[in-house]
Motif scaffolding. Structure first.
Motif, short mmCIF file in Angstrom:
data_model
loop_
_atom_site.label_atom_id
_atom_site.label_comp_id
_atom_site.label_asym_id
_atom_site.label_seq_id
_atom_site.Cartn_x
_atom_site.Cartn_y
_atom_site.Cartn_z
N GLN A 223 0.72 -1.33 0.06
CA GLN A 223 0.07 0.03 0.07
C GLN A 223 0.73 1.12 -0.04
O GLN A 223 0.82 2.34 -0.85
CB GLN A 223 -0.94 -0.05 1.27
CG GLN A 223 -2.16 -1.10 1.15
CD GLN A 223 -2.87 -1.01 2.27
OE1 GLN A 223 -2.51 -1.58 3.43
NE2 GLN A 223 -4.26 -0.10 2.19
N ARG A 224 1.68 1.10 0.83
CA ARG A 224 2.88 2.53 1.08
C ARG A 224 3.53 2.63 -0.40
O ARG A 224 3.64 3.85 -0.74
CB ARG A 224 3.88 2.28 1.84
CG ARG A 224 3.24 2.50 3.25
CD ARG A 224 4.30 2.75 4.46
NE ARG A 224 5.22 1.49 4.62
CZ ARG A 224 5.03 0.64 5.13
NH1 ARG A 224 3.91 0.55 5.98
NH2 ARG A 224 6.01 -0.48 5.40
N LEU A 225 3.95 1.37 -1.07
CA LEU A 225 4.58 1.77 -2.31
C LEU A 225 3.81 2.09 -3.37
O LEU A 225 4.15 3.16 -4.34
CB LEU A 225 5.43 0.40 -2.88
CG LEU A 225 6.48 -0.20 -2.00
CD1 LEU A 225 6.90 -1.66 -2.56
CD2 LEU A 225 7.80 0.73 -2.59
N GLU A 226 2.52 1.88 -3.52
CA GLU A 226 1.48 2.28 -4.47
C GLU A 226 1.11 3.71 -4.03
O GLU A 226 1.25 4.41 -5.05
CB GLU A 226 0.19 1.57 -4.32
CG GLU A 226 0.31 0.06 -5.11
CD GLU A 226 -0.89 -0.87 -4.79
OE1 GLU A 226 -1.61 -0.56 -4.09
OE2 GLU A 226 -0.74 -1.70 -5.63
N ARG A 227 1.02 3.91 -3.12
CA ARG A 227 0.32 5.44 -2.55
C ARG A 227 1.50 6.54 -2.69
O ARG A 227 1.72 7.40 -3.25
CB ARG A 227 -0.04 5.43 -1.34
CG ARG A 227 -0.49 6.79 -0.54
CD ARG A 227 -0.78 6.78 0.72
NE ARG A 227 0.36 6.49 1.52
CZ ARG A 227 0.51 5.76 2.62
NH1 ARG A 227 -0.44 4.84 2.81
NH2 ARG A 227 1.59 5.30 3.26
N ASP A 228 2.68 6.24 -2.07
CA ASP A 228 3.73 7.09 -2.05
C ASP A 228 4.67 7.17 -3.43
O ASP A 228 5.06 8.31 -3.70
CB ASP A 228 4.95 6.91 -0.89
CG ASP A 228 4.24 6.69 0.44
OD1 ASP A 228 3.07 7.36 0.50
OD2 ASP A 228 4.83 6.48 1.40
N LEU A 229 4.50 5.83 -4.15
CA LEU A 229 5.70 6.08 -5.21
C LEU A 229 4.84 5.86 -6.64
O LEU A 229 5.58 5.92 -7.75
CB LEU A 229 6.61 5.01 -5.39
CG LEU A 229 7.54 5.14 -3.87
CD1 LEU A 229 8.72 3.98 -3.98
CD2 LEU A 229 8.54 6.48 -4.03
N VAL B 73 5.02 -3.75 -7.83
CA VAL B 73 4.93 -3.56 -6.08
C VAL B 73 5.52 -4.89 -5.72
O VAL B 73 6.39 -5.11 -4.96
CB VAL B 73 3.77 -3.33 -5.37
CG1 VAL B 73 3.54 -3.83 -4.16
CG2 VAL B 73 3.16 -1.88 -5.60
N ALA B 74 5.11 -6.00 -6.58
CA ALA B 74 5.34 -7.51 -6.34
C ALA B 74 7.11 -7.56 -6.36
O ALA B 74 7.79 -8.03 -5.59
CB ALA B 74 4.83 -8.44 -7.19
N LEU B 75 7.65 -6.92 -7.40
CA LEU B 75 9.14 -6.85 -7.74
C LEU B 75 9.76 -6.00 -6.58
O LEU B 75 10.51 -6.51 -6.25
CB LEU B 75 9.10 -6.39 -9.08
CG LEU B 75 10.82 -6.20 -9.63
CD1 LEU B 75 11.37 -7.55 -9.32
CD2 LEU B 75 10.78 -5.75 -10.71
N ALA B 76 9.16 -5.02 -6.39
CA ALA B 76 9.91 -4.22 -5.36
C ALA B 76 10.01 -4.89 -4.14
O ALA B 76 11.01 -4.72 -3.40
CB ALA B 76 9.32 -2.90 -5.34
N LEU B 77 8.80 -5.55 -3.54
CA LEU B 77 8.87 -6.09 -2.42
C LEU B 77 9.97 -7.30 -2.59
O LEU B 77 10.82 -7.52 -1.43
CB LEU B 77 7.62 -6.71 -2.15
CG LEU B 77 6.46 -5.60 -1.66
CD1 LEU B 77 5.25 -6.30 -1.49
CD2 LEU B 77 6.89 -5.13 -0.28
N GLU B 78 10.22 -7.98 -3.42
CA GLU B 78 11.10 -9.14 -3.47
C GLU B 78 12.48 -8.65 -3.24
O GLU B 78 13.22 -9.17 -2.67
CB GLU B 78 10.73 -9.88 -4.98
CG GLU B 78 9.97 -10.58 -5.18
CD GLU B 78 9.69 -11.36 -6.34
OE1 GLU B 78 10.83 -11.68 -6.82
OE2 GLU B 78 8.51 -11.78 -6.76
#
Length: 104
Positions: A69-75, A82-87
């Motif tokens: 949620q933070r990645l989507e909202r903030d970036l 998001v899935a790739l960034a979390l990995e």
């Protein structure tokens, strides 16, 4: 005179051994089931179980959903990103822990 300040934190600590149903995960993350379905589809979180009525999520899923949620909202990152960034973020954390152990 010295003043003492105290900060109080409230919340739930969820371990990996904890299992949540779809409804419990929705409540914990304050999201509708449709949003959880989208995160499952992109591989952000992975349920155990064949269909949605049997799905069980590890406690760490709450953390992953909040990060997503933070990645989507903030970036402004889309769900696939998001899935790739979390990995990548989790891999960095693993490598840092390993480096600390080796240096320790």
């Amino acid at each position: 005179m010295r003043r003492s300040t105290t900060t109080s934190l409230t919340g739930e600590l969820l371990e990996e051994e904890v299992e949540l149903t779809l409804g419990e995960l929705c409540r914990a993350c304050q999201l509708p089931a449709e949003r959880i379905f989208a995160l499952v589809e992109e591989g952000v979180i992975e349920p155990a179980g064949r269909d949605t009525t049997q799905w069980r999520f590890q406690g760490i899923s709450v953390t992953r959903v909040h990060r997503a949620q933070r990645l989507e909202r903030d970036l402004g990152i889309n769900p696939a990103g998001v899935a790739l960034a979390l990995e990548l973020l989790e891999e960095m954390e693993r490598l840092r822990r390993r480096l600390r152990r080796l240096e320790g």
